[in-house]
Design an enzyme around this catalytic site. Structure first.
Site, PDB file in Angstrom:
ATOM      1  N   ARG A   1       0.853  -1.181   0.000  1.00 11.50           N
ATOM      2  CA  ARG A   1       0.000   0.000   0.000  1.00 11.50           C
ATOM      3  C   ARG A   1       0.897   1.241   0.000  1.00 11.50           C
ATOM      4  NH1 ARG A   1      -4.308   2.600   4.345  1.00 11.50           N
ATOM      5  NH2 ARG A   1      -5.187   4.095   2.836  1.00 11.50           N
ATOM      6  N   HIS A   2       0.573   2.201  -0.859  1.00  7.52           N
ATOM      7  CA  HIS A   2       1.374   3.421  -0.971  1.00  7.52           C
ATOM      8  C   HIS A   2       1.509   4.121   0.386  1.00  7.52           C
ATOM      9  CE1 HIS A   2      -2.215   5.907  -0.452  1.00  7.52           C
ATOM     10  NE2 HIS A   2      -2.828   5.068  -1.271  1.00  7.52           N
ATOM     11  N   GLY A   3       2.482   5.020   0.492  1.00  7.91           N
ATOM     12  CA  GLY A   3       2.685   5.777   1.716  1.00  7.91           C
ATOM     13  C   GLY A   3       1.516   6.707   2.015  1.00  7.91           C
ATOM     14  N   GLN A   4       1.424   7.106   3.265  1.00  5.94           N
ATOM     15  CA  GLN A   4       0.330   7.984   3.690  1.00  5.94           C
ATOM     16  C   GLN A   4       0.297   9.279   2.871  1.00  5.94           C
ATOM     17  OE1 GLN A   4       0.552  10.706   7.094  1.00  5.94           O
ATOM     18  NE2 GLN A   4      -1.040   9.469   8.082  1.00  5.94           N
TER      19      GLN A   4
ATOM     20  N   ASN B   1      -5.331  10.720   3.103  1.00  6.85           N
ATOM     21  CA  ASN B   1      -5.364   9.665   4.112  1.00  6.85           C
ATOM     22  C   ASN B   1      -5.389  10.274   5.511  1.00  6.85           C
ATOM     23  OD1 ASN B   1      -3.033   7.501   2.319  1.00  6.85           O
ATOM     24  ND2 ASN B   1      -5.261   7.555   2.227  1.00  6.85           N
TER      25      ASN B   1
ATOM     26  N   GLY C   1      -9.631   7.921  -4.520  1.00  2.00           N
ATOM     27  CA  GLY C   1      -9.598   6.836  -5.489  1.00  2.00           C
ATOM     28  C   GLY C   1      -8.786   7.235  -6.695  1.00  2.00           C
TER      29      GLY C   1
ATOM     30  N   ARG D   1       0.992   9.242  -5.842  1.00  6.02           N
ATOM     31  CA  ARG D   1       1.257   8.577  -4.563  1.00  6.02           C
ATOM     32  C   ARG D   1       1.807   7.178  -4.758  1.00  6.02           C
ATOM     33  NH1 ARG D   1      -4.345   8.590  -5.383  1.00  6.02           N
ATOM     34  NH2 ARG D   1      -5.541   6.712  -4.823  1.00  6.02           N
TER      35      ARG D   1
ATOM     36  N   GLU E   1      -6.850   2.745  -7.575  1.00  3.21           N
ATOM     37  CA  GLU E   1      -7.844   2.473  -6.547  1.00  3.21           C
ATOM     38  C   GLU E   1      -9.235   2.560  -7.161  1.00  3.21           C
ATOM     39  OE1 GLU E   1      -9.022   1.085  -4.084  1.00  3.21           O
ATOM     40  OE2 GLU E   1      -8.216   2.138  -2.320  1.00  3.21           O
TER      41      GLU E   1
ATOM     42  N   TYR F   1     -14.298   6.725  -6.904  1.00  2.74           N
ATOM     43  CA  TYR F   1     -15.406   7.153  -6.051  1.00  2.74           C
ATOM     44  C   TYR F   1     -16.258   8.248  -6.694  1.00  2.74           C
ATOM     45  CZ  TYR F   1     -12.749   4.586  -2.526  1.00  2.74           C
ATOM     46  OH  TYR F   1     -12.073   3.607  -1.842  1.00  2.74           O
TER      47      TYR F   1
END
Length: 224
Positions: free
Chosen positions: A9-12, A16, A23, A59, A89, A92
């Site tokens: 999972r990509h970094g914050q 986030n 998305g 990201r 992702e 949305y």
């Protein structure tokens, strides 16, 4: 041909941190996000990758390049990074960038489930996408079928890569809801899916490229 997929999972990111849906929209990594990428890179420093993939979002690309940089410094050959929309992702739509609680209320409240977890518990994970698609006034949010058609095409891209072979290790920078969706669909019992995967965490899958998708994925580990 069995491929060993390392999904990170990509970094914050800023979104986030602010608990906003992210998305197809994008926001930059935070300082913690860069630390997440470094931590993941250190975990994977000893893995020789034959291929590397990420979504075409900043990201994901920044996280991928940092992991590959650390991997190369550890003495491994650096594969070409392939950036593609099939690894994005979930979309949305109208709700991109909105507060998560408000967005999931808009999606679930008409069905008597006012939170993301309530939708999942009462109707299943697929309903989170279908309800959001229904609630989107433009209907741009991906339905469950639209989402999986795109994600499955991503697996097909990996399988067609001429640089991979039986036993190859493949790096893929992924996203929180996608990782959770993969687990709900393919994981056997015994995994705690009550929490979303952490930024910078590693999830391992074995991918049999010659089997139908429902039989092709085996979860090795989650959210490490």
């Amino acid at each position: 041909m069995i491929l060993h997929l390392y999904l990170v999972r990509h970094g914050q990111t800023v979104f986030n941190r602010y608990n906003r849906l992210q998305g197809w929209s994008n926001s930059p990594l935070t300082e913690q996000g860069f630390a997440d990428a470094n931590k993941a890179g250190a975990k994977l420093a000893d893995i020789a990758f034959d291929a590397a993939y990420c979504s075409d979002t900043t990201r994901a690309e920044v996280t991928a390049r940092r992991i590959l940089e650390i991997n190369e410094q550890a003495g491994n050959k650096r594969p070409q990074l392939i950036s593609n929309m099939h690894f994005r992702e979930q979309c949305y739509g109208y709700f991109e960038g909105q507060d998560m609680a408000q967005a999931w209320w808009a999606a679930g409240a008409p069905h008597g489930a006012g939170t993301y977890n309530a939708i999942v518990e009462r109707f299943g994970l697929a309903a989170t996408r279908d309800f959001l698609h229904e609630a989107d006034p433009f209907h741009d949010a991906e339905s469950d079928r639209q989402y999986w058609d795109r994600v499955e095409a991503g697996f097909a891209l990996i399988a067609s890569n001429p640089n991979v072979h039986d036993g190859s290790n493949v790096l893929q920078i992924s996203h929180g809801n996608t990782l959770l969706s993969l687990m709900h669909r393919f994981a056997s019992e015994g995994y705690d899916l009550s929490e979303r995967p952490s930024n910078g965490s590693v999830t391992r899958l074995d991918f049999d490229t010659e089997k139908p998708i429902e039989q092709a994925i085996r979860v090795v580990s989650y959210n490490q």
